[in-house]
Motif scaffolding. Structure first.
Motif, mmCIF file in Angstrom:
data_model
loop_
_atom_site.group_PDB
_atom_site.id
_atom_site.type_symbol
_atom_site.label_atom_id
_atom_site.label_comp_id
_atom_site.label_asym_id
_atom_site.label_seq_id
_atom_site.Cartn_x
_atom_site.Cartn_y
_atom_site.Cartn_z
ATOM 1 N N VAL A 271 0.838 -1.207 0.000
ATOM 2 C CA VAL A 271 0.000 0.000 0.000
ATOM 3 C C VAL A 271 0.871 1.254 0.000
ATOM 4 C CG1 VAL A 271 -1.636 1.357 1.369
ATOM 5 C CG2 VAL A 271 -1.983 -1.107 1.080
ATOM 6 N N LEU A 272 1.938 1.247 0.782
ATOM 7 C CA LEU A 272 2.841 2.399 0.829
ATOM 8 C C LEU A 272 3.521 2.635 -0.520
ATOM 9 C CD1 LEU A 272 4.513 1.856 4.330
ATOM 10 C CD2 LEU A 272 2.982 3.731 3.674
ATOM 11 N N VAL A 273 3.941 1.556 -1.182
ATOM 12 C CA VAL A 273 4.570 1.678 -2.505
ATOM 13 C C VAL A 273 3.594 2.276 -3.509
ATOM 14 C CG1 VAL A 273 5.430 0.357 -4.478
ATOM 15 C CG2 VAL A 273 6.280 -0.143 -2.182
ATOM 16 N N ILE A 274 2.374 1.780 -3.524
ATOM 17 C CA ILE A 274 1.371 2.279 -4.479
ATOM 18 C C ILE A 274 1.008 3.730 -4.172
ATOM 19 C CG2 ILE A 274 -1.022 2.013 -5.242
ATOM 20 C CD1 ILE A 274 -0.648 -1.007 -4.947
ATOM 21 N N LEU A 275 0.859 4.073 -2.889
ATOM 22 C CA LEU A 275 0.572 5.462 -2.523
ATOM 23 C C LEU A 275 1.718 6.380 -2.942
ATOM 24 C CD1 LEU A 275 -1.027 5.108 1.053
ATOM 25 C CD2 LEU A 275 -2.172 5.746 -1.093
ATOM 26 N N GLY A 276 2.952 5.891 -2.784
ATOM 27 C CA GLY A 276 4.106 6.677 -3.209
ATOM 28 C C GLY A 276 4.107 6.920 -4.702
ATOM 29 N N THR A 277 3.763 5.890 -5.460
ATOM 30 C CA THR A 277 3.703 6.031 -6.915
ATOM 31 C C THR A 277 2.599 6.996 -7.321
ATOM 32 O OG1 THR A 277 4.528 3.779 -7.202
ATOM 33 C CG2 THR A 277 3.435 4.770 -9.088
ATOM 34 N N MET A 278 1.451 6.895 -6.677
ATOM 35 C CA MET A 278 0.340 7.795 -6.986
ATOM 36 C C MET A 278 0.701 9.240 -6.650
ATOM 37 S SD MET A 278 -2.921 5.489 -5.691
ATOM 38 C CE MET A 278 -4.140 6.666 -6.258
ATOM 39 N N ARG A 279 1.383 9.436 -5.533
ATOM 40 C CA ARG A 279 1.776 10.791 -5.120
ATOM 41 C C ARG A 279 2.798 11.372 -6.095
ATOM 42 N NH1 ARG A 279 1.013 13.613 -0.196
ATOM 43 N NH2 ARG A 279 1.574 15.780 -0.689
ATOM 44 N N THR A 280 3.747 10.546 -6.527
ATOM 45 C CA THR A 280 4.792 11.013 -7.445
ATOM 46 C C THR A 280 4.215 11.417 -8.796
ATOM 47 O OG1 THR A 280 6.426 9.582 -6.393
ATOM 48 C CG2 THR A 280 6.940 10.375 -8.607
ATOM 49 N N THR A 281 3.305 10.602 -9.300
ATOM 50 C CA THR A 281 2.762 10.838 -10.645
ATOM 51 C C THR A 281 1.540 11.747 -10.653
ATOM 52 O OG1 THR A 281 1.376 8.846 -10.484
ATOM 53 C CG2 THR A 281 3.578 8.595 -11.444
ATOM 54 N N GLY A 282 0.986 12.040 -9.486
ATOM 55 C CA GLY A 282 -0.237 12.829 -9.432
ATOM 56 C C GLY A 282 -1.423 12.074 -9.987
ATOM 57 N N PHE A 283 -1.365 10.757 -9.905
ATOM 58 C CA PHE A 283 -2.404 9.916 -10.502
ATOM 59 C C PHE A 283 -3.685 9.958 -9.685
ATOM 60 C CE2 PHE A 283 -4.670 5.893 -10.791
ATOM 61 C CZ PHE A 283 -4.817 5.740 -12.151
ATOM 62 N N SER A 284 -4.813 9.920 -10.396
ATOM 63 C CA SER A 284 -6.127 9.865 -9.756
ATOM 64 C C SER A 284 -6.991 8.861 -10.500
ATOM 65 C CB SER A 284 -6.791 11.243 -9.776
ATOM 66 O OG SER A 284 -8.164 11.144 -9.475
ATOM 67 N N PHE A 285 -7.512 7.864 -9.791
ATOM 68 C CA PHE A 285 -8.380 6.878 -10.429
ATOM 69 C C PHE A 285 -9.626 7.538 -11.006
ATOM 70 C CE2 PHE A 285 -6.038 3.688 -7.904
ATOM 71 C CZ PHE A 285 -5.868 2.720 -8.866
ATOM 72 N N LYS A 286 -10.133 8.556 -10.334
ATOM 73 C CA LYS A 286 -11.345 9.236 -10.785
ATOM 74 C C LYS A 286 -11.126 9.890 -12.140
ATOM 75 C CE LYS A 286 -14.786 12.634 -9.278
ATOM 76 N NZ LYS A 286 -15.161 13.590 -8.199
ATOM 77 N N LYS A 287 -9.976 10.593 -12.280
ATOM 78 C CA LYS A 287 -9.644 11.235 -13.556
ATOM 79 C C LYS A 287 -9.368 10.208 -14.644
ATOM 80 C CE LYS A 287 -7.729 15.455 -11.502
ATOM 81 N NZ LYS A 287 -6.510 16.274 -11.334
ATOM 82 N N ALA A 288 -8.688 9.121 -14.271
ATOM 83 C CA ALA A 288 -8.328 8.087 -15.242
ATOM 84 C C ALA A 288 -9.571 7.418 -15.810
ATOM 85 C CB ALA A 288 -7.425 7.038 -14.591
#
Length: 292
Positions: A271-288
């Motif tokens: 979970v921490l790895v995925i949260l880190g990746t999302m934070r780095t890329t500014g990714f949002s499932f809602k936008k995607a």
């Protein structure tokens, strides 16, 4: 994102997640070098057949240096890292580490282009490192064998992917399918002289042989075709969703077919790895999910 694209995205994540399963099955008998030589070789052969059927040409003479760099940095070296690690680490752990690819890519691009690391990138890197530390630090079995060294090796895979991603921003503009076919061909040729110095540990049985073929044809060749199709249909931001889905399938296949045990530390670290990746890329499932 339409239902059809969403299902194809899930299929791609399931296929790429299975690659860690197949490497775990094939690595003990073939060893990392011949396992990966077989993977890129089968992938190159498959893509060459597809190119002939689709009547696509390959500008190998003009772009062989470009294909060689891509083949080494985006296939040969990272695949070798996973191939070595597959002898000691679980498919679950490798698939989670793979999710760090965008984090490494963002950091390397910032260093190469000499742009300041944003606050989100620094936080994402910290979360990623913390996630891997939790997975490794709370697993006492890793320190009883050579597995602890494999953790450092497997981190080389997302590092190589990050370098390759940065290179594509400044390298020649080549069609995606050509990049896939050309890089696999050059990866095959680059690994062949190295493979001559190694021999498989044992003769692979039927299950191991089928796993290696699936690794090359399905998890590499077919996956590339799905990837580039989705890239044209939904775009890169939405396609980034696959990064977060791969660990889910990697863990699932490992538990289902290899009886791997997933402790709470693996879950928390993942979970921490995925949260880190999302934070780095500014990714949002809602936008995607909304984008096309």
């Amino acid at each position: 994102m339409g239902v059809k694209s969403a299902l194809q995205l899930l299929l791609l994540a399931a296929i790429w997640g299975a690659s860690f399963l197949f490497m775990r099955i094939g690595a003990p008998s073939l060893g990392p070098v011949w396992l990966i030589e077989a993977r890129v070789g089968f992938a190159a052969l498959f893509l060459c057949v597809v190119a002939l059927l689709m009547k696509k040409s390959l500008s190998l003479r003009q772009n062989w240096k470009h294909f060689l760099f891509l083949g080494v940095m985006s296939s040969a070296l990272p695949f070798l890292c996973y191939g070595y690690a597959a002898q000691y680490l679980t498919a679950s752990m490798m698939s989670i580490v793979n999710a760090l690819t965008p984090v490494f890519g963002t950091a390397i691009a910032a260093l190469y282009f000499r742009t300041p690391l944003s606050r989100n990138t620094v936080i994402g890197l910290a979360l990623g490192v913390l996630g891997v530390s939790v997975i490794v630090g709370f697993d006492p079995e890793l320190f009883k064998t050579q597995a602890w060294f494999a953790v450092f090796v497997v981190l080389g895979a997302p590092l190589c992917y990050g370098i390759a991603t940065t290179y594509t921003q400044v390298g020649p503009s080549v069609a995606p399918f050509e990049n896939a076919q050309g890089s696999m061909l050059m990866a095959t040729f680059a690994l062949l002289p190295i493979a001559m110095f190694f021999t498989p540990n044992t003769t692979p049985n039927a299950t191991e042989s089928l796993s290696v073929i699936a690794l090359g044809v399905l998890c590499t060749g077919v996956a590339y075709l799905i990837f580039f199709k989705l890239l044209g249909e939904i775009g890169a931001p939405s396609l980034l969703t696959v990064t977060f889905l791969i660990p889910i399938f990697g863990v699932l296949w490992g538990v289902m077919f290899l009886d791997e045990k997933v402790g709470i530390h693996t879950f928390v670290g993942g979970v921490l790895v995925i949260l880190g990746t999302m934070r780095t890329t500014g990714f949002s499932f809602k936008k995607a999910l909304k984008s096309e």
